[in-house]
Design an enzyme around this catalytic site. Structure first.
Site, PDB file in Angstrom:
ATOM      1  N   GLU A  33       5.159 -11.743  49.205  1.00 51.77           N
ATOM      2  CA  GLU A  33       3.702 -11.930  49.242  1.00 51.77           C
ATOM      3  C   GLU A  33       3.142 -11.279  50.503  1.00 51.77           C
ATOM      4  O   GLU A  33       3.606 -11.559  51.607  1.00 51.77           O
ATOM      5  CB  GLU A  33       3.349 -13.421  49.209  1.00 51.77           C
ATOM      6  CG  GLU A  33       1.897 -13.747  49.506  1.00 51.77           C
ATOM      7  CD  GLU A  33       0.905 -13.027  48.597  1.00 51.77           C
ATOM      8  OE1 GLU A  33      -0.060 -12.450  49.134  1.00 51.77           O
ATOM      9  OE2 GLU A  33       1.108 -13.042  47.364  1.00 51.77           O
ATOM     10  N   LYS A  34       2.133 -10.423  50.334  1.00 50.05           N
ATOM     11  CA  LYS A  34       1.610  -9.677  51.483  1.00 50.05           C
ATOM     12  C   LYS A  34       0.556 -10.451  52.273  1.00 50.05           C
ATOM     13  O   LYS A  34       0.334 -10.153  53.449  1.00 50.05           O
ATOM     14  CB  LYS A  34       1.029  -8.345  51.032  1.00 50.05           C
ATOM     15  CG  LYS A  34      -0.236  -8.440  50.202  1.00 50.05           C
ATOM     16  CD  LYS A  34      -0.793  -7.053  49.898  1.00 50.05           C
ATOM     17  CE  LYS A  34      -2.091  -7.145  49.107  1.00 50.05           C
ATOM     18  NZ  LYS A  34      -2.670  -5.799  48.844  1.00 50.05           N
ATOM     19  N   VAL A  91      -5.236 -15.614  45.435  1.00 53.85           N
ATOM     20  CA  VAL A  91      -6.695 -15.733  45.467  1.00 53.85           C
ATOM     21  C   VAL A  91      -7.137 -17.124  45.041  1.00 53.85           C
ATOM     22  O   VAL A  91      -8.012 -17.739  45.645  1.00 53.85           O
ATOM     23  CB  VAL A  91      -7.345 -14.665  44.559  1.00 53.85           C
ATOM     24  CG1 VAL A  91      -8.841 -14.939  44.383  1.00 53.85           C
ATOM     25  CG2 VAL A  91      -7.143 -13.276  45.153  1.00 53.85           C
ATOM     26  N   LYS A 119     -14.051 -25.250  44.625  1.00 55.09           N
ATOM     27  CA  LYS A 119     -14.237 -26.593  44.069  1.00 55.09           C
ATOM     28  C   LYS A 119     -14.411 -27.642  45.175  1.00 55.09           C
ATOM     29  O   LYS A 119     -15.099 -28.638  44.986  1.00 55.09           O
ATOM     30  CB  LYS A 119     -13.050 -26.973  43.171  1.00 55.09           C
ATOM     31  CG  LYS A 119     -12.772 -26.015  42.040  1.00 55.09           C
ATOM     32  CD  LYS A 119     -14.023 -25.591  41.295  1.00 55.09           C
ATOM     33  CE  LYS A 119     -13.772 -24.393  40.409  1.00 55.09           C
ATOM     34  NZ  LYS A 119     -13.771 -23.100  41.084  1.00 55.09           N
ATOM     35  N   GLY A 128     -24.560 -10.565  39.786  1.00 51.25           N
ATOM     36  CA  GLY A 128     -23.592 -10.936  38.756  1.00 51.25           C
ATOM     37  C   GLY A 128     -23.722 -12.386  38.369  1.00 51.25           C
ATOM     38  O   GLY A 128     -23.578 -13.276  39.208  1.00 51.25           O
ATOM     39  N   VAL A 178     -29.002  -3.399  39.549  1.00 46.53           N
ATOM     40  CA  VAL A 178     -29.160  -3.140  40.978  1.00 46.53           C
ATOM     41  C   VAL A 178     -28.930  -1.658  41.230  1.00 46.53           C
ATOM     42  O   VAL A 178     -27.926  -1.083  40.797  1.00 46.53           O
ATOM     43  CB  VAL A 178     -28.166  -3.983  41.805  1.00 46.53           C
ATOM     44  CG1 VAL A 178     -28.266  -3.615  43.289  1.00 46.53           C
ATOM     45  CG2 VAL A 178     -28.442  -5.474  41.606  1.00 46.53           C
ATOM     46  N   ILE A 222     -19.538  -9.109  40.423  1.00 52.70           N
ATOM     47  CA  ILE A 222     -19.701  -8.500  39.098  1.00 52.70           C
ATOM     48  C   ILE A 222     -18.403  -8.483  38.296  1.00 52.70           C
ATOM     49  O   ILE A 222     -18.367  -7.955  37.186  1.00 52.70           O
ATOM     50  CB  ILE A 222     -20.263  -7.072  39.195  1.00 52.70           C
ATOM     51  CG1 ILE A 222     -19.274  -6.147  39.912  1.00 52.70           C
ATOM     52  CG2 ILE A 222     -21.610  -7.068  39.899  1.00 52.70           C
ATOM     53  CD1 ILE A 222     -19.655  -4.684  39.806  1.00 52.70           C
ATOM     54  N   HIS A 233     -13.181 -46.463  25.056  1.00 53.93           N
ATOM     55  CA  HIS A 233     -14.616 -46.744  25.124  1.00 53.93           C
ATOM     56  C   HIS A 233     -14.917 -47.628  26.339  1.00 53.93           C
ATOM     57  O   HIS A 233     -14.191 -48.579  26.605  1.00 53.93           O
ATOM     58  CB  HIS A 233     -15.068 -47.467  23.856  1.00 53.93           C
ATOM     59  CG  HIS A 233     -16.509 -47.854  23.872  1.00 53.93           C
ATOM     60  ND1 HIS A 233     -17.519 -46.943  23.628  1.00 53.93           N
ATOM     61  CD2 HIS A 233     -17.110 -49.046  24.127  1.00 53.93           C
ATOM     62  CE1 HIS A 233     -18.672 -47.572  23.724  1.00 53.93           C
ATOM     63  NE2 HIS A 233     -18.464 -48.854  24.015  1.00 53.93           N
TER      64      HIS A 233
END
Length: 455
Positions: free
Chosen positions: A32-33, A39, A49, A183, A240, A268, A442
């Site tokens: 992993e770089k 992300v 979130k 976007g 745009v 976008i 319920h």
């Protein structure tokens, strides 16, 4: 050392595949770089979130009078919220690293470069250490990156910090007075919702005639109505054309307009990361910029698999998890295939949107003979109790030929926690008569599905 599997990319697809393969006894190398978690964990799903939850708490405080709870002198500490977001992310990243260690996965930091395919396997060099690793098999899970269009002024704006992507806006400690979101997709809408709640004047500019991409038309329309009621402005069917240091200029209906702003969020879409690490050195085939894979996650190169955003099929973290499992299962000799017809989608705004399966548009395109019923969420007692002035809906599509559920689209809290059950019904091809025999607790908002089916 000869590894059984080399995984390039430590996002949802990569780290889960490494965990699963390591747990099964394979000798796994994960490269992993940037940061483990990719992300989603570091710049997307989890941090956004965390911010959105704080905004929801703020909304409850602002409008608590509807429920008999009045709050005076409400203070929102955005810097504290960002710091809390970082704490949540760091805790989860540490948890992933611990699970990788538990499953004896070797984690290497740095940029991977695929050198060649040999009789032994695949040679991969990590540029930082200049170390060369060899593996029998390879899984590409390099994810995606934000699309930056060649609009005049964008590049200069990014250098000055005026134009932001999903990465930078999550670390923004100052609340912009005026924010323009270019976007109207999921990421753009979630950030528009967040900054609107905490005090920004938000304008969303979208080229299409509706927001939220492929979301059901009725749901999209109602969601935009909610946002407009809260003060967000929408410029639909607008393109745009350029940016200045303080304005976004766009065209609509043959005329030119401008919007003043302090910050711009460029949102976008995203594109698969397929360059910069040597795919061409082993001849991996691409399809419209994404790695081409079959239903088992295999590329055109023997013993090379791809999962997650890099294959361009469904850019969602939960899709990536399942794709990773399919790849690992096939590597282990257990036949497994990837299915995409019952993958849920959620927009975590306030109110939430959750959808799965066919929309009316896609059902018509496929020639499916279906019926559709739409029921107001107010038919749920729990929803009424917790959503004063709520006007959410639940839309259900049923295949008339097979009498099966093929699509459900909801707007209203907490749709995100309900949609899993619907996904299960669609995935297992449950008959409507069988769903009618299920007992729903319920009072819960999930009962709206039962009410809709019986309506």
């Amino acid at each position: 050392m000869l590894y059984d599997l080399i995984v390039i990319g430590g996002g949802p697809a990569g780290y889960l595949a490494a965990e699963r393969a390591g747990h099964a006894g394979l000798n796994v190398l994960l490269i992993e770089k940037n940061k483990v978690g990719g992300v989603c964990l570091n710049e997307g799903c989890i941090p956004s979130k965390t911010l959105l939850h704080s905004a929801k708490v703020l909304d409850y405080a602002k409008y608590g009078g509807k429920y008999g709870v009045k709050c005076d002198a409400i203070e929102y500490n955005h810097k504290f919220v960002v710091a809390r977001k970082n704490k949540v992310v760091n805790t989860l990243v540490s948890g992933i690293k611990m699970k990788l260690r538990m499953n004896k996965v070797t984690l290497v930091d740095g940029q991977a470069m695929i050198l060649e395919r040999t009789l032994e396997g695949f040679k991969v060099q990590v540029q930082v250490q200049k170390e060369i690793y060899v593996g029998k098999r390879m899984l590409i899970a390099t994810g995606s990156t934000s699309i930056i269009p060649p609009i005049p002024g964008v590049e200069a704006g990014m250098k000055k910090g005026f134009v932001l992507t999903n990465k930078e806006i999550l670390d923004l400690e100052i609340i912009p007075k005026k924010l323009v979101v270019i976007g109207g997709g999921v990421i753009g809408l979630e950030m528009a919702s967040y900054y609107n709640s905490i005090g920004s004047q938000v304008t969303v500019i979208e080229m299409l005639s509706k927001i939220a991409g492929g979301t059901d038309h009725d749901i999209s329309k109602l969601l935009m109505k909610h946002y407009e009621k809260k003060g967000i402005e929408f410029k639909l069917e607008s393109k745009v054309t350029r940016l200045t240091d303080t304005q976004v200029i766009y065209e609509a209906n043959g005329s030119e307009y401008q919007v003043d702003c302090d910050k711009v969020l460029m949102s976008i879409g995203r594109r698969p990361v397929t360059t910069g690490y040597g795919l061409e050195n082993i001849g991996v085939e691409l399809d419209r910029g994404a790695i081409k894979v079959d239903e088992q996650g295999r590329t055109n190169v023997v013993n090379v698999y791809a999962a997650g955003d890099v294959n361009g099929k469904s850019m969602l973290a939960h899709t990536a998890y399942r794709e990773a499992e399919v790849c690992v299962n096939n590597i282990l000799g257990k036949k497994d295939v990837m299915r995409y017809h019952a993958i849920p989608n959620v927009i975590y705004t306030n109110p939430e949107v959750a959808t799965v399966g066919e929309t009316e548009e896609t059902a018509k395109e496929k020639g499916i003979n279906y019926t559709v019923t739409t029921l107001k969420m107010n038919y749920s007692g729990r929803y009424m109790a917790e959503n004063e002035d709520g006007d959410g809906i639940c839309k259900v599509l049923i295949d008339k030929k097979y009498n099966r559920l093929i699509g459900v689209h909801m707007i209203g809290n907490p749709s995100s926690e309900i949609i899993f059950g619907v996904s299960l019904m669609i995935e297992t091809e449950m008959k409507i008569d069988d769903i009618k025999e299920l007992v729903f607790p319920h009072p819960t908002v999930s009962e709206i599905l039962r009410e809709n089916i019986f309506s």
